[in-house]
Design a protein around this motif. Structure first.
Motif, PDB file in Angstrom:
ATOM      1  N   ILE A 108      61.459 -10.979  24.324  1.00 59.25           N
ATOM      2  CA  ILE A 108      61.301 -10.074  23.187  1.00 59.25           C
ATOM      3  C   ILE A 108      59.940  -9.391  23.226  1.00 59.25           C
ATOM      4  CG2 ILE A 108      61.106  -9.963  20.673  1.00 59.25           C
ATOM      5  CD1 ILE A 108      63.201 -12.190  20.508  1.00 59.25           C
ATOM      6  N   GLU A 109      58.924 -10.128  23.668  1.00 54.22           N
ATOM      7  CA  GLU A 109      57.577  -9.560  23.784  1.00 54.22           C
ATOM      8  C   GLU A 109      57.442  -8.635  24.989  1.00 54.22           C
ATOM      9  OE1 GLU A 109      54.746 -12.728  23.823  1.00 54.22           O
ATOM     10  OE2 GLU A 109      55.008 -13.206  21.715  1.00 54.22           O
ATOM     11  N   GLU A 110      58.517  -8.539  25.783  1.00 52.66           N
ATOM     12  CA  GLU A 110      58.581  -7.632  26.945  1.00 52.66           C
ATOM     13  C   GLU A 110      57.636  -8.045  28.060  1.00 52.66           C
ATOM     14  OE1 GLU A 110      58.130  -3.639  25.531  1.00 52.66           O
ATOM     15  OE2 GLU A 110      59.992  -3.678  24.381  1.00 52.66           O
ATOM     16  N   LEU A 111      57.318  -9.317  28.111  1.00 54.66           N
ATOM     17  CA  LEU A 111      56.507  -9.821  29.222  1.00 54.66           C
ATOM     18  C   LEU A 111      57.397 -10.130  30.427  1.00 54.66           C
ATOM     19  CD1 LEU A 111      53.816 -10.793  30.419  1.00 54.66           C
ATOM     20  CD2 LEU A 111      54.310 -13.056  29.451  1.00 54.66           C
ATOM     21  N   ILE A 112      58.609 -10.658  30.154  1.00 56.17           N
ATOM     22  CA  ILE A 112      59.519 -10.995  31.243  1.00 56.17           C
ATOM     23  C   ILE A 112      60.850 -10.275  31.063  1.00 56.17           C
ATOM     24  CG2 ILE A 112      58.446 -13.271  31.460  1.00 56.17           C
ATOM     25  CD1 ILE A 112      60.991 -14.465  30.220  1.00 56.17           C
ATOM     26  N   GLU A 113      61.588 -10.231  32.143  1.00 57.59           N
ATOM     27  CA  GLU A 113      62.938  -9.661  32.136  1.00 57.59           C
ATOM     28  C   GLU A 113      63.871 -10.704  32.734  1.00 57.59           C
ATOM     29  OE1 GLU A 113      65.419  -5.809  33.942  1.00 57.59           O
ATOM     30  OE2 GLU A 113      63.396  -6.291  34.660  1.00 57.59           O
ATOM     31  N   VAL A 114      64.974 -10.958  32.041  1.00 58.65           N
ATOM     32  CA  VAL A 114      65.930 -11.942  32.554  1.00 58.65           C
ATOM     33  C   VAL A 114      67.115 -11.218  33.180  1.00 58.65           C
ATOM     34  CG1 VAL A 114      65.267 -13.687  30.877  1.00 58.65           C
ATOM     35  CG2 VAL A 114      67.168 -12.162  30.357  1.00 58.65           C
ATOM     36  N   LYS A 115      67.569 -11.759  34.298  1.00 57.85           N
ATOM     37  CA  LYS A 115      68.716 -11.203  35.000  1.00 57.85           C
ATOM     38  C   LYS A 115      69.747 -12.303  35.149  1.00 57.85           C
ATOM     39  CE  LYS A 115      65.822  -7.929  37.573  1.00 57.85           C
ATOM     40  NZ  LYS A 115      65.397  -7.447  38.924  1.00 57.85           N
ATOM     41  N   LYS A 116      70.887 -12.108  34.515  1.00 56.57           N
ATOM     42  CA  LYS A 116      71.921 -13.134  34.494  1.00 56.57           C
ATOM     43  C   LYS A 116      72.298 -13.559  35.909  1.00 56.57           C
ATOM     44  CE  LYS A 116      75.081 -15.645  32.403  1.00 56.57           C
ATOM     45  NZ  LYS A 116      74.742 -16.764  31.497  1.00 56.57           N
ATOM     46  N   GLY A 117      72.280 -14.860  36.133  1.00 56.21           N
ATOM     47  CA  GLY A 117      72.659 -15.392  37.429  1.00 56.21           C
ATOM     48  C   GLY A 117      71.588 -15.292  38.482  1.00 56.21           C
ATOM     49  N   SER A 118      70.427 -14.750  38.110  1.00 55.11           N
ATOM     50  CA  SER A 118      69.346 -14.584  39.075  1.00 55.11           C
ATOM     51  C   SER A 118      68.087 -15.300  38.627  1.00 55.11           C
ATOM     52  CB  SER A 118      69.058 -13.099  39.296  1.00 55.11           C
ATOM     53  OG  SER A 118      67.959 -12.918  40.157  1.00 55.11           O
ATOM     54  N   GLY A 119      67.715 -15.102  37.372  1.00 54.41           N
ATOM     55  CA  GLY A 119      66.519 -15.750  36.881  1.00 54.41           C
ATOM     56  C   GLY A 119      65.669 -14.821  36.035  1.00 54.41           C
ATOM     57  N   SER A 120      64.419 -15.179  35.855  1.00 50.30           N
ATOM     58  CA  SER A 120      63.495 -14.418  35.025  1.00 50.30           C
ATOM     59  C   SER A 120      62.368 -13.857  35.884  1.00 50.30           C
ATOM     60  CB  SER A 120      62.917 -15.302  33.921  1.00 50.30           C
ATOM     61  OG  SER A 120      63.944 -15.806  33.097  1.00 50.30           O
ATOM     62  N   TYR A 121      61.988 -12.615  35.597  1.00 50.49           N
ATOM     63  CA  TYR A 121      61.006 -11.892  36.420  1.00 50.49           C
ATOM     64  C   TYR A 121      59.902 -11.330  35.529  1.00 50.49           C
ATOM     65  CZ  TYR A 121      64.621 -12.156  39.996  1.00 50.49           C
ATOM     66  OH  TYR A 121      65.553 -12.612  40.899  1.00 50.49           O
ATOM     67  N   LEU A 122      58.706 -11.266  36.074  1.00 55.90           N
ATOM     68  CA  LEU A 122      57.583 -10.706  35.337  1.00 55.90           C
ATOM     69  C   LEU A 122      57.803  -9.203  35.188  1.00 55.90           C
ATOM     70  CD1 LEU A 122      54.881 -11.509  34.053  1.00 55.90           C
ATOM     71  CD2 LEU A 122      53.769 -10.883  36.207  1.00 55.90           C
ATOM     72  N   LYS A 123      57.816  -8.741  33.930  1.00 60.17           N
ATOM     73  CA  LYS A 123      58.106  -7.325  33.638  1.00 60.17           C
ATOM     74  C   LYS A 123      56.827  -6.524  33.460  1.00 60.17           C
ATOM     75  CE  LYS A 123      60.714  -4.396  30.425  1.00 60.17           C
ATOM     76  NZ  LYS A 123      61.609  -4.379  29.234  1.00 60.17           N
ATOM     77  N   ASN A 124      55.817  -7.132  32.834  1.00 60.04           N
ATOM     78  CA  ASN A 124      54.551  -6.452  32.591  1.00 60.04           C
ATOM     79  C   ASN A 124      53.393  -7.403  32.867  1.00 60.04           C
ATOM     80  OD1 ASN A 124      55.163  -3.725  31.498  1.00 60.04           O
ATOM     81  ND2 ASN A 124      56.246  -4.893  29.916  1.00 60.04           N
ATOM     82  N   ASN A 125      52.245  -6.828  33.176  1.00 66.14           N
ATOM     83  CA  ASN A 125      51.048  -7.650  33.283  1.00 66.14           C
ATOM     84  C   ASN A 125      50.702  -8.204  31.911  1.00 66.14           C
ATOM     85  OD1 ASN A 125      50.526  -7.220  36.068  1.00 66.14           O
ATOM     86  ND2 ASN A 125      49.706  -5.181  35.585  1.00 66.14           N
TER      87      ASN A 125
END
Length: 240
Positions: free
Chosen positions: A54-71
């Motif tokens: 929600i804070e837009e720090l990470i992005e989740v991808k179903k079946g893949s995992g979570s990725y860093l979206k912003n510094n």
């Protein structure tokens, strides 16, 4: 007011991200890794991940995992102050199971018929998420109303209002595409109603407890983003 536990875990994850020098686009360690690192449950880490999403720090991808979206220095200023969805479900499980027990002792024939009517609506509206969710709320709150205790009804209504206006809950559900779980919840409602018809206070308590346990388990599994790495570590099962 004490900091919500998922926020504490979320801040700890941020510190780990900073120490690990992850770059935008890099994959984060799994929930299981963070759960073991901090010595907490995966449900608590799941709520922390939802907060960071929600804070837009990470992005989740179903079946893949979570990725860093912003510094970290560029993350959104959007803050989350709502109760975590699994924390809320735990509170509902404790309270609504007791409410069902109380209802079984005093419920009227009219209320029993109204509950049956709601179940029929649920059955007809399984394909409509909004209508099914509305009928679900009506079923639970009618049980609280049937206790003839306005305090219990007020408490139950408050919990449902917290759920319906909760961005954490909405984000959790945004991860879920499969709505076949409504079939299971409909069957659970039928079991609760059966015990209420029998005026079985303990049976009604157990049926509602198990229903909300099923809800927790189902939502945890269906909202998992690390499907390839999923190890089946869920809640500790309870039957009382």
């Amino acid at each position: 007011m004490a900091e919500r536990l998922y926020r504490e875990i979320g801040e700890s994850i941020k510190q780990e991200i900073s120490k690990s020098n992850l770059k935008v686009g890099d994959k984060l360690p799994t929930e299981r890794v963070y759960a073991e690192l901090f010595g907490v449950s995966r449900t608590l880490v799941r709520e922390a991940f939802i907060m960071l999403e929600i804070e837009e720090l990470i992005e989740v991808k179903k079946g893949s995992g979570s990725y860093l979206k912003n510094n970290l220095s560029l993350q959104s200023s959007k803050k989350v102050s709502d109760v975590g969805p699994f924390e809320l479900l735990q509170a509902r499980q404790e309270l609504e199971s007791s409410i069902s027990s109380c209802a079984a002792k005093v419920i009227t024939k009219q209320d029993l018929q109204r509950l049956q009517d709601i179940i029929e609506i649920e059955s007809a509206e399984l394909e409509s998420v909004d209508k099914a969710n509305s009928a679900d709320r009506d079923f639970h709150l009618l049980i609280a109303q049937s206790t003839q205790n306005t305090v219990l009804l007020d408490v139950a209504t408050r919990l449902w209002d917290m759920r319906d206006g909760n961005p954490m809950w909405k984000k959790l559900h945004s991860r879920i595409q499969d709505t076949s779980y409504h079939d299971q919840w409909l069957e659970d409602h039928k079991k609760v109603l059966l015990q209420l018809r029998k005026r079985n206070a303990e049976g009604a308590r157990q049926a509602m407890w198990q229903h909300l346990e099923n809800v927790k388990q189902t939502l945890f599994i269906l909202s998992d983003t690390d499907a390839p790495d999923f190890d089946g570590y869920l809640f500790a099962q309870r039957t009382s």
